[in-house]
Design an enzyme around this catalytic site. Structure first.
Site, PDB file in Angstrom:
ATOM      1  N   CYS A  54       0.718  -1.284  -0.033  1.00  0.00           N
ATOM      2  CA  CYS A  54      -0.055  -0.001  -0.036  1.00  0.00           C
ATOM      3  C   CYS A  54       0.958   1.420  -0.084  1.00  0.00           C
ATOM      4  CB  CYS A  54      -0.971   0.001   1.253  1.00  0.00           C
ATOM      5  SG  CYS A  54      -2.086   1.465   1.432  1.00  0.00           S
ATOM      6  N   CYS A  58       0.588   5.011   6.851  1.00  0.00           N
ATOM      7  CA  CYS A  58       0.022   4.847   8.038  1.00  0.00           C
ATOM      8  C   CYS A  58       1.061   4.090   8.992  1.00  0.00           C
ATOM      9  CB  CYS A  58      -1.408   3.919   8.159  1.00  0.00           C
ATOM     10  SG  CYS A  58      -2.393   4.539   6.857  1.00  0.00           S
ATOM     11  N   CYS A  61       0.532   0.276  10.310  1.00  0.00           N
ATOM     12  CA  CYS A  61       0.205  -0.867   9.417  1.00  0.00           C
ATOM     13  C   CYS A  61       1.216  -1.516   8.927  1.00  0.00           C
ATOM     14  CB  CYS A  61      -0.690  -0.035   8.390  1.00  0.00           C
ATOM     15  SG  CYS A  61      -1.728  -1.239   7.114  1.00  0.00           S
ATOM     16  N   CYS A  98     -16.462  -8.734   6.401  1.00  0.00           N
ATOM     17  CA  CYS A  98     -15.766  -7.484   6.149  1.00  0.00           C
ATOM     18  C   CYS A  98     -14.440  -7.681   5.556  1.00  0.00           C
ATOM     19  CB  CYS A  98     -15.262  -6.746   7.518  1.00  0.00           C
ATOM     20  SG  CYS A  98     -16.731  -6.620   8.653  1.00  0.00           S
ATOM     21  N   CYS A 129     -19.310  -5.818   4.480  1.00  0.00           N
ATOM     22  CA  CYS A 129     -18.367  -4.518   4.703  1.00  0.00           C
ATOM     23  C   CYS A 129     -17.364  -4.488   3.761  1.00  0.00           C
ATOM     24  CB  CYS A 129     -18.461  -4.502   6.128  1.00  0.00           C
ATOM     25  SG  CYS A 129     -17.209  -2.832   6.513  1.00  0.00           S
ATOM     26  N   CYS A 189     -19.215   2.541   8.761  1.00  0.00           N
ATOM     27  CA  CYS A 189     -18.203   1.951   9.702  1.00  0.00           C
ATOM     28  C   CYS A 189     -17.047   3.049  10.158  1.00  0.00           C
ATOM     29  CB  CYS A 189     -17.982   0.692   9.597  1.00  0.00           C
ATOM     30  SG  CYS A 189     -16.796  -0.050  10.923  1.00  0.00           S
ATOM     31  N   ARG A 267     -17.431  -1.879  18.241  1.00  0.00           N
ATOM     32  CA  ARG A 267     -16.802  -3.004  18.056  1.00  0.00           C
ATOM     33  C   ARG A 267     -15.506  -3.040  18.761  1.00  0.00           C
ATOM     34  NH1 ARG A 267     -16.696  -3.219  12.726  1.00  0.00           N
ATOM     35  NH2 ARG A 267     -18.815  -3.912  13.035  1.00  0.00           N
TER      36      ARG A 267
HETATM   37  N1  SAM Z   1      -6.492   0.298   3.273  1.00  0.00           N
HETATM   38  C1  SAM Z   1      -7.843   0.632   3.894  1.00  0.00           C
HETATM   39  C2  SAM Z   1      -7.872   1.970   4.586  1.00  0.00           C
HETATM   40  O1  SAM Z   1      -6.963   2.054   5.358  1.00  0.00           O
HETATM   41  O2  SAM Z   1      -8.826   2.665   4.675  1.00  0.00           O
HETATM   42  C3  SAM Z   1      -8.338  -0.471   4.871  1.00  0.00           C
HETATM   43  C4  SAM Z   1      -7.584  -1.317   5.760  1.00  0.00           C
HETATM   44  S1  SAM Z   1      -6.945  -0.501   6.983  1.00  0.00           S
HETATM   45  C5  SAM Z   1      -6.096  -2.017   7.566  1.00  0.00           C
HETATM   46  C6  SAM Z   1      -8.314  -0.417   8.078  1.00  0.00           C
HETATM   47  C7  SAM Z   1      -8.141  -0.028   9.763  1.00  0.00           C
HETATM   48  O3  SAM Z   1      -7.385  -1.035  10.535  1.00  0.00           O
HETATM   49  C8  SAM Z   1      -7.198   1.127   9.845  1.00  0.00           C
HETATM   50  O4  SAM Z   1      -7.729   2.518   9.719  1.00  0.00           O
HETATM   51  C9  SAM Z   1      -6.815   1.177  11.119  1.00  0.00           C
HETATM   52  O5  SAM Z   1      -7.481   1.771  12.198  1.00  0.00           O
HETATM   53  C10 SAM Z   1      -6.753  -0.446  11.583  1.00  0.00           C
HETATM   54  N2  SAM Z   1      -5.529  -0.995  11.807  1.00  0.00           N
HETATM   55  C11 SAM Z   1      -4.579  -1.087  10.810  1.00  0.00           C
HETATM   56  N3  SAM Z   1      -3.270  -1.721  11.458  1.00  0.00           N
HETATM   57  C12 SAM Z   1      -3.602  -1.976  12.808  1.00  0.00           C
HETATM   58  C13 SAM Z   1      -2.942  -2.298  13.777  1.00  0.00           C
HETATM   59  N4  SAM Z   1      -1.586  -2.717  13.697  1.00  0.00           N
HETATM   60  N5  SAM Z   1      -3.390  -2.153  15.106  1.00  0.00           N
HETATM   61  C14 SAM Z   1      -4.825  -2.034  15.280  1.00  0.00           C
HETATM   62  N6  SAM Z   1      -5.702  -1.323  14.150  1.00  0.00           N
HETATM   63  C15 SAM Z   1      -4.930  -1.373  12.943  1.00  0.00           C
HETATM   64 FE1  SF4 Z   2      -2.562   1.093   3.577  1.00  0.00          FE
HETATM   65 FE2  SF4 Z   2      -2.669   0.117   5.800  1.00  0.00          FE
HETATM   66 FE3  SF4 Z   2      -2.798   2.674   5.698  1.00  0.00          FE
HETATM   67 FE4  SF4 Z   2      -4.903   1.144   4.878  1.00  0.00          FE
HETATM   68  S1  SF4 Z   2      -4.197   1.366   6.796  1.00  0.00           S
HETATM   69  S2  SF4 Z   2      -4.127   2.831   3.850  1.00  0.00           S
HETATM   70  S3  SF4 Z   2      -3.551  -0.566   4.049  1.00  0.00           S
HETATM   71  S4  SF4 Z   2      -1.168   1.597   5.021  1.00  0.00           S
END
Ligand code: SAM
Ligand code: SF4
Ligand code: DTB
Length: 336
Positions: A54, A58, A61, A98, A129, A189, A267
């Site tokens: 990606c 973030c 992530c 989801c 979802c 959500c 949740r």
């Molecule tokens: N790429 C998409 C996005 O970011 O909109 C969807 C997937 S993303 C993994 C969805 C959510 O998962 C993130 O916004 C974050 O809140 C949560 N998330 C991701 N990695 C995480 C982690 N290591 N611990 C807790 N929550 C996490």
């Molecule tokens: Fe990409 Fe992870 Fe951020 Fe979702 S949370 S936009 S998968 S880097």
């Protein structure tokens, strides 16, 4: 039914956080039972339909190209393979399926397969979802027409702390996507992550942002950071173990979400795997009424069905029956 308040002030939310825990839990549990069956928990299953690679940054992530987490990038899964996984989730008792894709946003060429997946999963009688990143109004419309029930797009933290975690897209971008989702008639959500090194004030700002949206999200995932090696935040936490969110502070966040957004499904999301049964029980007391089931979240491990069955038996909780979330949405629509 009165429309839930959307005019919360930060001071009011801070006051809730500051209540004695016994009082906060009592109030949250009262709001919970006034609006939801208190011993029923919604079961949702996650599937990563496109993993890794990606372009976003973030800091939490494992799927960001900036992370050195060892997660391999894959292409979008075949429609049939996704449907097979949905069927397994349904057999295991899940109510909502989801699906997440590690995209900044879906490309138009991805949309036909996504539409086919939504239609196929809906036809199995599961709630659908998707979380695919940012959406244009047109893409939101396409998903609505396909019958998508929910779109997940988290605001993640307070507006102030958000900027310290993600630089490639802004909180305003995220709120735009949420408004496109809402305008298309898809249920929203949206939640975030606690334990990223943010302050209490940030947690107040996070709940405040959600609770003052023109309409509350129908689902509010509260994640505890899963510290993943190779991510900015995972590595930061490994070096400062005391930074991990305090269990009681996590419970307080759940309770304040429940009180301020009474009709929403709250949740208890990522991070459950490393939480004690007692902490999870407190979260259910505080009004959490939805979880992710199964062994895996998107890339991280989850508590798993056996552990969850044992926990539910011990606590006397059962899977949510009926159309509770949909009832809440209809109630909201009815009062405008
Ligand atoms: N790429 C998409 C996005 O970011 O909109 C969807 C997937 S993303 C993994 C969805 C959510 O998962 C993130 O916004 C974050 O809140 C949560 N998330 C991701 N990695 C995480 C982690 N290591 N611990 C807790 N929550 C996490
Ligand atoms: Fe990409 Fe992870 Fe951020 Fe979702 S949370 S936009 S998968 S880097
Ligand atoms: C949400 O708020 N939490 C889920 C779901 N929405 C998509 C994702 C949690 C991801 C946890 C880390 C991982 O599995 O990589």
């Amino acid at each position: 039914m009165t429309h839930p308040r959307t005019d919360w002030t930060r001071a009011e939310i801070a006051d809730l956080f500051n209540l004695p825990l016994t009082e906060l839990l009592y109030r949250a549990a009262t709001v919970h039972r006034e609006n939801h069956p208190p011993a029923e928990v919604q079961l949702c299953t996650l599937l990563s339909i496109k993993t890794g690679g990606c372009p976003e940054d973030c800091g939490y992530c494992s799927q960001s190209v900036k992370a050195d987490s060892g997660v391999e990038a894959t292409k979008l899964m075949d429609v049939q393979a996704v449907l097979q996984r949905a069927a397994q989730a349904k057999d295991a008792g899940s109510q909502r399926f989801c699906m997440g894709a590690a995209w900044r946003n879906p490309k138009d060429r991805d949309m036909p397969a996504i539409v086919e997946i939504v239609k196929g999963v809906s036809a199995m009688g599961l709630e659908t979802c998707m979380t695919l990143g940012m959406l244009t109004p047109q893409q939101a419309e396409m998903l609505a027409e396909a019958g998508l029930d929910y779109y997940n797009h988290n605001i993640d933290s307070s507006p102030e702390y958000y900027e310290r975690v993600i630089s490639t897209r802004t909180m305003a971008d995220r709120l735009d996507t949420l408004s496109h989702v809402r305008a298309a008639g898809i249920n929203v959500c949206s939640g975030g992550i606690v334990g990223m090194g943010e302050t209490r004030e940030d947690r107040v700002g996070f709940i405040h942002t959600l609770a003052t949206l023109p309409q509350h999200p129908e689902s509010v995932p509260v994640n505890a950071l899963v510290p993943i090696k190779g991510t900015v935040l995972g590595d930061m936490l490994a070096d400062t173990p005391l930074a991990k969110i305090d269990d009681i502070e996590f419970v307080r966040t759940v309770a304040v979400a429940r009180i301020t957004m009474p009709l929403s499904m709250v949740r208890l999301s990522a991070g459950r795997e490393s939480m004690s049964e007692a902490t999870q029980a407190l979260c259910f007391m505080a009004g959490a009424n939805s979880i992710f089931t199964g062994d895996k979240l998107l890339t991280a491990v989850n508590a798993g069905d056996d552990k969850d069955a044992a926990l539910f038996a011990k606590l006397g909780l059962t899977a949510l029956k009926g159309e509770e979330p949909m009832r809440a949405c209809k109630a909201l629509e009815a009062v405008g």
